[in-house]
Each structure stands twice: as structure tokens, then as C-alpha cells.
Design a protein around this motif. Sequence first.
Motif, PDB file in Angstrom:
ATOM      1  N   MET A 378      20.500  -8.999 -23.486  1.00 53.04           N
ATOM      2  CA  MET A 378      22.075  -8.173 -23.444  1.00 53.04           C
ATOM      3  C   MET A 378      21.893  -7.185 -22.808  1.00 53.04           C
ATOM      4  O   MET A 378      23.064  -6.954 -21.924  1.00 53.04           O
ATOM      5  N   ARG A 382      24.830  -6.771 -19.542  1.00 51.80           N
ATOM      6  CA  ARG A 382      25.707  -5.747 -19.623  1.00 51.80           C
ATOM      7  C   ARG A 382      25.630  -5.218 -18.025  1.00 51.80           C
ATOM      8  O   ARG A 382      26.521  -4.648 -17.519  1.00 51.80           O
ATOM      9  N   THR A 388      31.385  -7.065 -23.472  1.00 51.13           N
ATOM     10  CA  THR A 388      30.473  -6.820 -24.488  1.00 51.13           C
ATOM     11  C   THR A 388      31.398  -6.923 -25.776  1.00 51.13           C
ATOM     12  O   THR A 388      32.666  -7.010 -25.911  1.00 51.13           O
TER      13      THR A 388
END
Length: 388
Positions: A378, A382, A388
Motif C-alpha cells: 500500500m 501510494r 487511494t
Amino acid sequence: MRSSRYDYFLDDHYAALRSLVEEFAHDEVAPKAAALDAAEEFPYELVAQMARLGLFGLPFPEEYGGSGGDYFALCLAVEELARVDSSLAITLEAAVSLGAMPIYRFGTEEQRRRWLPPLARGERLGAFGLTEPGGGSDAGATATRAVPDGDGWRIRGTKAFITNAGTEITSVITVTAITGQRDGEKEISSFIVPVPSSGLTVSPPYSKVGWHASDTRQVFLDDVYVPADHLLGDRGRGYANFLAILDEGRIAIAALAVGLAQGCLDEALRYAGERHAFGRPIGAFQAIQFKLADMAARVHTARLAYYDAARRMLAGKPFKDQAAIAKLYASDVAVCNARDATQIFGGAGFINETPVARFWRDAKILEIGEGTSEVQRMVIARGLGLPT
């Protein structure tokens, strides 16, 4: 013993430190690691020896009882310890990067001078109380609360999977707690909780798959009172500050994973030269050679990844993504090398008397602790600018 073939990456003082810890790990830790693991016994004697070597103070200035080194020096020490014993390596990593570092990074000058010296000297250990039973990877799901009480705070809640929480030399636990609301969101602050404190209790040690000689427990806070000057950092910045601590900690966990993976390679190379089958050392067979080659390639690449993240951090450059990459890759490498080392050992690798069996049990947690592999992906996603 590993040759110095990786030391060309290192300045002389780093190379000297790496060599010192390698010798200590080989001579003092390795002979005791199996017995401590089997007994699930915390290694107080080895911790005291590490304290005398100055390992707990590596990244802290001398004015706070430290060794005047830096975070990369800590990572080198953690890697060398993990080559022979992950329990001792995680004890050092958690005590320094999680237990003491929040006080150094975010504490007032008075807090640093009061709490850091015994931690940096290794006379006492600190713990990091972020994870909760209902939270896991969702660190923002903090349920622990701190409410004002006179000139201080009363803290109530439970923290889970806390390393170094219940040793005989634990002196402080830093914890996060909700202190109110801000813009419709939880206001999360952090606090220094002395050990012992009235209302603070810890569970018996968990029965774990691995890291048997490290101390891991639940922590219960039942109206624990702390004075106002035990607020750590600015009110409302506890969650953000602890996440920053985890970014750094992922580099050290990557170093630990590299150490374990290197230890698997060390043991597998030794065994491949000693074990004979069909009239030849098993290391003469291409199937074994290819496994060992893959193991070496993984270790080399993972080491470069954490070196890069650490160098960026020390240079004051952004390193969050690189730390996540290093932690994700190195933890996978540790699991893969533990699997392949066990396969090379064959049936002997499934017997707890062999180091690779312990390495196998110790490896899996590296894909979970201080941010799961899914969390690392994750973070990396990002960083790539994905939605997101």
C-alpha cells in the motif's frame, strides 16, 4: 564466519562495528541461541553483554548516554545478530528503534535527559505500545483513551504484541491514546508510561511460533495516571509520530531479515559441503548449487535495498518508499531462504536441533511485524501516485 566481501560498501568505522558484532554473535550468541530458544528464556546475560558493547546506544548522541553513531550502525548490528539469533536481534531492534527512539525524536530536552540514558546504556529497555487487539494493521483504529485528570492524564486500554514489555529491566512503554476530537477525527496523542505504574499490568508471555527468546506480551492500562510532562510530543501528533517511527523501523527490520537470510545461506553452504549422498557432497549437485545461488542473489539484493533506504534516511532525503521496498523484499527473502535452507537440510532441517529449523520458525513474523507485506505494498503504491 562471513568474509569481508561486503565491507567495501562500508566506511572503516562501519566495517569495524560490523566485524565486532559478527565476532560477538559467533562467539557468544550462537553457542547459547538454541538452548535459550528451547527454554523460551529471555537472554539477560547476552543483553548485558550487548549493553557493554554499546549496541543499545548506537544511534544516540553521547550526551544522552549513547555511542554517538547513527541508525545505519544500528542496522548493521541487527543484521549480524540475526545471522545467528533473531530473538536477540529483535530485542535490540525493538528496544532502540521502537522503545527509545520516540523519546529521542519527539521528547522534550527534559524527557530525553531523564529517560534516554539508561535506555541508551542498555541498563533498561523500552517498549512501543501502538498495536491493539482490535486494530492490527489499522493503527488508526486506536481505542485506548487518555482523559485529563488534574495535572495529568488517566489512560485506559489494551496494547497487543508488545516487545520488551515485561522483562525485569523494562522501564518505560510509550503508548498512543485518544485524547479528544479534532476536525471530526480522533485526536491521538502519545505518552511515556513508566514501568511499574499503578494500574499497568502485562500478560504472561505469548506462546509464539518463533522468537522464543524475546519478550512479547499484552499490556493492560487500567486508569494509569501519568503527569502532564509525560505527554510525548505535541498533543494530537501521536499517531503521525509513531508512523514516522515505523518508517525508520522498517529499515531495521529489513536488516534483521537480511541477517536471517544470510544465516540460512551460511548454514546451507556448510551443510552442502559436509553432507554426502551418492558418493559426493550434495553441494556438487546442480540442484543444490542453484538453490544456493538463488539464496545468495536474494541476500545480496535485499542488503542493497536496506543500505539504500538507510543512506537516504541519514542524508535527510525522503526514504518512506525505499524503507517499505526494503522491508517487503527482505522479509520475503528471509522466508524464501529459510524454506530453501530447510529443503537442503532435508529431514534434518525439520528437527529443532538444527539452526535452520529455528530460522524457519523465526522468518514468518518478518512479513507481519512493523507493517505487514500488504501494508508495505500500500505504501509503495501510494508512492507511485496511484489513487487511494
